[in-house]
Motif scaffolding. Sequence first.
Motif, PDB file in Angstrom:
ATOM      1  N   PRO A 180      -6.397   5.026   5.597  1.00 12.10           N
ATOM      2  CA  PRO A 180      -5.633   4.964   4.345  1.00 12.10           C
ATOM      3  C   PRO A 180      -5.460   6.332   3.692  1.00 12.10           C
ATOM      4  N   MET A 181      -6.531   7.131   3.662  1.00 10.98           N
ATOM      5  CA  MET A 181      -6.409   8.431   3.012  1.00 10.98           C
ATOM      6  C   MET A 181      -5.519   9.378   3.796  1.00 10.98           C
ATOM      7  N   GLU A 182      -5.408   9.148   5.091  1.00 10.61           N
ATOM      8  CA  GLU A 182      -4.487   9.969   5.878  1.00 10.61           C
ATOM      9  C   GLU A 182      -3.048   9.707   5.439  1.00 10.61           C
ATOM     10  N   VAL A 183      -2.744   8.452   5.078  1.00 11.74           N
ATOM     11  CA  VAL A 183      -1.411   8.132   4.566  1.00 11.74           C
ATOM     12  C   VAL A 183      -1.139   8.913   3.280  1.00 11.74           C
ATOM     13  N   VAL A 184      -2.134   8.921   2.382  1.00 11.87           N
ATOM     14  CA  VAL A 184      -1.996   9.651   1.122  1.00 11.87           C
ATOM     15  C   VAL A 184      -1.835  11.147   1.384  1.00 11.87           C
ATOM     16  N   HIS A 185      -2.651  11.679   2.277  1.00  8.20           N
ATOM     17  CA  HIS A 185      -2.602  13.112   2.555  1.00  8.20           C
ATOM     18  C   HIS A 185      -1.285  13.523   3.216  1.00  8.20           C
ATOM     19  N   ARG A 186      -0.763  12.681   4.079  1.00  8.58           N
ATOM     20  CA  ARG A 186       0.525  12.988   4.699  1.00  8.58           C
ATOM     21  C   ARG A 186       1.628  13.051   3.642  1.00  8.58           C
ATOM     22  N   ARG A 200      -8.700  -1.273   8.149  1.00  6.93           N
ATOM     23  CA  ARG A 200      -8.244  -2.010   9.331  1.00  6.93           C
ATOM     24  C   ARG A 200      -6.729  -2.187   9.302  1.00  6.93           C
ATOM     25  N   LEU A 201      -6.195  -2.422   8.111  1.00  5.07           N
ATOM     26  CA  LEU A 201      -4.763  -2.634   7.954  1.00  5.07           C
ATOM     27  C   LEU A 201      -3.971  -1.403   8.380  1.00  5.07           C
ATOM     28  N   THR A 202      -4.360  -0.237   7.892  1.00  9.84           N
ATOM     29  CA  THR A 202      -3.613   0.971   8.236  1.00  9.84           C
ATOM     30  C   THR A 202      -3.873   1.406   9.678  1.00  9.84           C
ATOM     31  N   ALA A 203      -5.061   1.134  10.186  1.00 10.76           N
ATOM     32  CA  ALA A 203      -5.342   1.470  11.582  1.00 10.76           C
ATOM     33  C   ALA A 203      -4.443   0.667  12.517  1.00 10.76           C
ATOM     34  N   PHE A 259       0.832  -1.206   0.000  1.00 14.21           N
ATOM     35  CA  PHE A 259       0.000   0.000   0.000  1.00 14.21           C
ATOM     36  C   PHE A 259       0.865   1.253   0.000  1.00 14.21           C
ATOM     37  N   ARG A 260       1.861   1.294   0.832  1.00 13.90           N
ATOM     38  CA  ARG A 260       2.719   2.473   0.898  1.00 13.90           C
ATOM     39  C   ARG A 260       3.456   2.684  -0.422  1.00 13.90           C
ATOM     40  N   HIS A 261       3.810   1.586  -1.086  1.00 14.84           N
ATOM     41  CA  HIS A 261       4.450   1.705  -2.395  1.00 14.84           C
ATOM     42  C   HIS A 261       3.484   2.308  -3.417  1.00 14.84           C
ATOM     43  N   LEU A 262       2.224   1.861  -3.383  1.00 11.43           N
ATOM     44  CA  LEU A 262       1.216   2.419  -4.291  1.00 11.43           C
ATOM     45  C   LEU A 262       1.008   3.912  -4.034  1.00 11.43           C
ATOM     46  N   VAL A 263       0.990   4.290  -2.786  1.00 13.61           N
ATOM     47  CA  VAL A 263       0.841   5.708  -2.444  1.00 13.61           C
ATOM     48  C   VAL A 263       1.988   6.510  -3.044  1.00 13.61           C
ATOM     49  N   GLU A 264       3.195   5.989  -2.941  1.00  9.78           N
ATOM     50  CA  GLU A 264       4.356   6.697  -3.479  1.00  9.78           C
ATOM     51  C   GLU A 264       4.229   6.891  -4.985  1.00  9.78           C
ATOM     52  N   HIS A 267      -4.452  11.914  -6.773  1.00 11.74           N
ATOM     53  CA  HIS A 267      -5.657  12.069  -5.950  1.00 11.74           C
ATOM     54  C   HIS A 267      -6.652  10.927  -6.206  1.00 11.74           C
ATOM     55  N   ARG A 268      -6.127   9.718  -6.168  1.00 14.29           N
ATOM     56  CA  ARG A 268      -6.962   8.548  -6.404  1.00 14.29           C
ATOM     57  C   ARG A 268      -7.886   8.296  -5.210  1.00 14.29           C
ATOM     58  N   PRO A 269      -9.085   7.764  -5.436  1.00 15.47           N
ATOM     59  CA  PRO A 269      -9.995   7.443  -4.327  1.00 15.47           C
ATOM     60  C   PRO A 269      -9.548   6.181  -3.600  1.00 15.47           C
ATOM     61  N   LEU A 270     -10.122   5.949  -2.448  1.00 13.13           N
ATOM     62  CA  LEU A 270      -9.773   4.788  -1.649  1.00 13.13           C
ATOM     63  C   LEU A 270     -10.031   3.487  -2.406  1.00 13.13           C
ATOM     64  N   ASP A 271     -11.092   3.453  -3.226  1.00  9.24           N
ATOM     65  CA  ASP A 271     -11.410   2.245  -3.991  1.00  9.24           C
ATOM     66  C   ASP A 271     -10.259   1.838  -4.911  1.00  9.24           C
ATOM     67  N   PHE A 272      -9.543   2.826  -5.440  1.00  6.09           N
ATOM     68  CA  PHE A 272      -8.415   2.509  -6.316  1.00  6.09           C
ATOM     69  C   PHE A 272      -7.354   1.705  -5.564  1.00  6.09           C
ATOM     70  N   TYR A 273      -6.984   2.180  -4.384  1.00  6.10           N
ATOM     71  CA  TYR A 273      -5.940   1.495  -3.618  1.00  6.10           C
ATOM     72  C   TYR A 273      -6.414   0.121  -3.146  1.00  6.10           C
ATOM     73  N   ALA A 274      -7.638   0.056  -2.643  1.00  5.69           N
ATOM     74  CA  ALA A 274      -8.159  -1.219  -2.177  1.00  5.69           C
ATOM     75  C   ALA A 274      -8.223  -2.226  -3.327  1.00  5.69           C
ATOM     76  N   GLY A 275      -8.711  -1.772  -4.498  1.00  8.71           N
ATOM     77  CA  GLY A 275      -8.801  -2.665  -5.642  1.00  8.71           C
ATOM     78  C   GLY A 275      -7.443  -3.133  -6.116  1.00  8.71           C
ATOM     79  N   ALA A 276      -6.463  -2.236  -6.149  1.00  8.22           N
ATOM     80  CA  ALA A 276      -5.118  -2.608  -6.587  1.00  8.22           C
ATOM     81  C   ALA A 276      -4.487  -3.628  -5.657  1.00  8.22           C
ATOM     82  N   LEU A 277      -4.887  -3.610  -4.395  1.00  9.14           N
ATOM     83  CA  LEU A 277      -4.356  -4.548  -3.404  1.00  9.14           C
ATOM     84  C   LEU A 277      -5.201  -5.810  -3.288  1.00  9.14           C
TER      85      LEU A 277
END
Length: 284
Positions: A227-233, A217-220, A187-192, A198-208
């Motif tokens: 998850p979006m907090e990771v992207v925003h940071r 739950r994973l990021t919590a 997930f962190r690699h995808l964010v990078e 500015h992809r939606p959460l569904d994009f990351y979840a689907g890619a994973l």
Amino acid sequence: MADPALIPTYALYGETGAHVAGGFAHIETIAARSALHDWEIAPHRHDDFVQVLLVRDGHVLLTLDGTERSLDGPCRVIAPPRMVHGFRFRHGTSGYVLTLSTDFAARATGPADGLLAALAQGGAGTMDARPATRAFWLAEEMLELQREWRERDPLFLALAEALVRTLTHADRHQDAGALADRRLHRFRHLVELHYREHRPLDFYAGALGMTRRTLSRLTAAGLDCSPMEVVHRRLALEARRLLRYTNASAVQVAAELGFDDPSYFSRFYRRMTGVRPGEDRAAS
């Protein structure tokens, strides 16, 4: 709109030549380059390299993404790709600078290998006597080997791996639970790769290959955030780099990072950092 001025990006400090192929590894003493610049290496970054700094004796005032830290030797710093870093050494400081191309991470044994986290996340701190002795011995051996340099020398690369692993084992601040989860690393690699889009959460979840709920739950559990907090940071980090280390205006930074509305970018930046973009720009 003109592109924002780039943060200085080098292979080795001050060298902007052609792209260096994978398998690159280089070591030199701190004095070899720093003494030429009055013992100060201005803030810059490397797009394709990880840099490892080892201070044996002396002092370094380091800047990592705008945060300053003062360390006495023996100490170590790992600056991952794209991290803005700079060093101001006390005259006569001794030690080594090791530069590795990003494909060095392929030497990791798997996603839970601490080598990956060390190379991707970096870190800085003092070293205890035992790991310091081992790290400096390895660095000196690499310096000797480099005098008889052969491209992609397997012994040199093996010693480089041993050195980075020595620093990894000495670092007691890693979150073992997070590092052990392969999906979190992916997930962190995808964010990078996609944070500017500015992809939606569904994009990351689907890619994973997981649901939004599972990803949350994973990021919590691993990062104590959504998850979006990771992207925003990650967006806020890049915005701060551009504001502090280039002459780009807040409007230019907003456009560079995919924000259509500069006012929205300003509100986003203040929410993430506590200050307005103009304040960070002025502070730089």
